[in-house]
Write a protein that holds these residues in place. Sequence first.
Motif, PDB file in Angstrom:
ATOM      1  N   UNK A 158       0.765  -1.166   0.074  1.00  0.00           N
ATOM      2  CA  UNK A 158       0.008  -0.193  -0.038  1.00  0.00           C
ATOM      3  C   UNK A 158       0.948   1.206   0.014  1.00  0.00           C
ATOM      4  N   UNK A 159       0.327   2.449  -0.218  1.00  0.00           N
ATOM      5  CA  UNK A 159       1.211   3.707  -0.423  1.00  0.00           C
ATOM      6  C   UNK A 159       1.852   3.984   0.812  1.00  0.00           C
ATOM      7  N   UNK A 160       1.102   3.844   1.907  1.00  0.00           N
ATOM      8  CA  UNK A 160       1.672   3.947   3.036  1.00  0.00           C
ATOM      9  C   UNK A 160       2.926   3.272   3.685  1.00  0.00           C
ATOM     10  N   UNK A 218       6.973   4.555   3.818  1.00  0.00           N
ATOM     11  CA  UNK A 218       7.355   4.637   5.121  1.00  0.00           C
ATOM     12  C   UNK A 218       6.624   4.956   6.205  1.00  0.00           C
ATOM     13  N   UNK A 219       5.353   5.048   6.051  1.00  0.00           N
ATOM     14  CA  UNK A 219       4.548   5.666   7.195  1.00  0.00           C
ATOM     15  C   UNK A 219       4.155   4.518   8.059  1.00  0.00           C
ATOM     16  N   UNK A 220       4.031   3.394   7.156  1.00  0.00           N
ATOM     17  CA  UNK A 220       3.797   1.910   7.779  1.00  0.00           C
ATOM     18  C   UNK A 220       4.651   0.845   7.601  1.00  0.00           C
ATOM     19  N   UNK A 221       4.881   0.098   8.439  1.00  0.00           N
ATOM     20  CA  UNK A 221       5.437  -1.147   8.329  1.00  0.00           C
ATOM     21  C   UNK A 221       4.742  -2.288   7.646  1.00  0.00           C
ATOM     22  N   UNK A 275      -2.557  -1.922   6.734  1.00  0.00           N
ATOM     23  CA  UNK A 275      -3.269  -1.288   8.042  1.00  0.00           C
ATOM     24  C   UNK A 275      -3.945  -2.301   8.782  1.00  0.00           C
ATOM     25  N   UNK A 298       1.656  -3.925  13.423  1.00  0.00           N
ATOM     26  CA  UNK A 298       2.782  -3.174  12.771  1.00  0.00           C
ATOM     27  C   UNK A 298       4.096  -3.980  13.318  1.00  0.00           C
ATOM     28  N   UNK A 323      11.782   1.315   7.632  1.00  0.00           N
ATOM     29  CA  UNK A 323      10.553   1.393   6.601  1.00  0.00           C
ATOM     30  C   UNK A 323      10.925   2.401   5.425  1.00  0.00           C
ATOM     31  N   UNK A 375       0.169  -0.901  -6.130  1.00  0.00           N
ATOM     32  CA  UNK A 375      -0.379  -1.775  -5.169  1.00  0.00           C
ATOM     33  C   UNK A 375      -1.174  -2.876  -5.797  1.00  0.00           C
TER      34      UNK A 375
END
Lengths: 277, 83
Positions: A165-167, A171-174, A177, A181, A187, A197
């Motif tokens: 996914x884009x996040x 690097x916003x998420x590992x 969602x 995490x 990240x 994706x």
Amino acid sequence: MPRNNVLVDAEWVEQHLDDPKVVLVEVDEDTAAYDKNHIRGAVRIDWKKDLQDPVRRDFVDQAQFEKLLSEKGIGNDDTVVLYGGNNNWFASYAYWYFKLYGHQDVKLLDGGRKKWELDSRELVEDQPERAQTSYKAAVPNNDIRAFRDEVVASIGVKNLVDVRSPDEFSGKLLAPAHLPQEQSQRAGHVPTAKNIPWSKAANDDGTFRSDDELRQLYGDEGVDFGKDTIAYCRIGERSAHTWFVLHEILDQPNVKNYDGSWTEYGSLVGVPIEKDV
Amino acid sequence: MATETVIQGTVTRGGQPEGGAYVRLLDSTGEFTAEVVTSATGAFRFFARPGSWTVRALASGDAVAETTVEADQGAVTEAAIAL
């Protein structure tokens, strides 16, 4: 058309429920889904317990795969139809795995368990009994499997397709969602990778988009069809879905799935990482 | 991650909980982020970063419904979806 060789729809499956040479195999992330119910006659493969070595981080080896398929009652000449939850992520992973060990006739149920459920088709609790076979696996075909050194060497050279996914890419998420995490040390993404994706390749009901839509999607997102391609995600299941699209549906040569994926790459010492946050 | 938030809620049809519905989390550009199946009580739960999200439910009989939420850091955001 390659699509017709590698995908079957629900009607086809319903017509072959009593065909002894067709083996339905359910593969889920949530392995309890099978216990609740499944398509009549389907056996289960547990992507973690059955397909991963219990000690090292790697696949089960050739002998272990032979033992598994023999116990499941799958013969070398059987048509294996894989399906599962999560839009067929883990079924795609198992498909890639069956191909790696040389199974000739393996297909995916388009839309997987989701489409089957949304259509309100029959699901049962009874578990089938299949006679044991003497399955013979081939030597692993690493033409479809990428390892870390090849990924590093491919930066700026091959198509690198990051299907998370884009996040996760930025690097916003590992992890996705809906999952805890955890895992990689860092990240971000592999430099020069395109973020496409896996979900862009599928309709809401989990079926794959048309060949024309898929070709346009990857072309528009910067995949050069004249080059070799490596797909990766977090642990290699979502990227198996994209590997299936590029290699099996669109019939692109030289497409590899990097099953080490971000949980390996994002923990390597000294490799380049790009991050957008 | 400290930057996470939780988006959770229930899917109902005719006032009754809808188990087995597929719930997707879409980011502010409409991009798929995650998907879960509702429990027998119609419940779902996502981890996500703070911001604007669309939550869309897909259930048998081509039933589709969605809602948008603003998820604030450190808070649990409730999203109710009626099919």
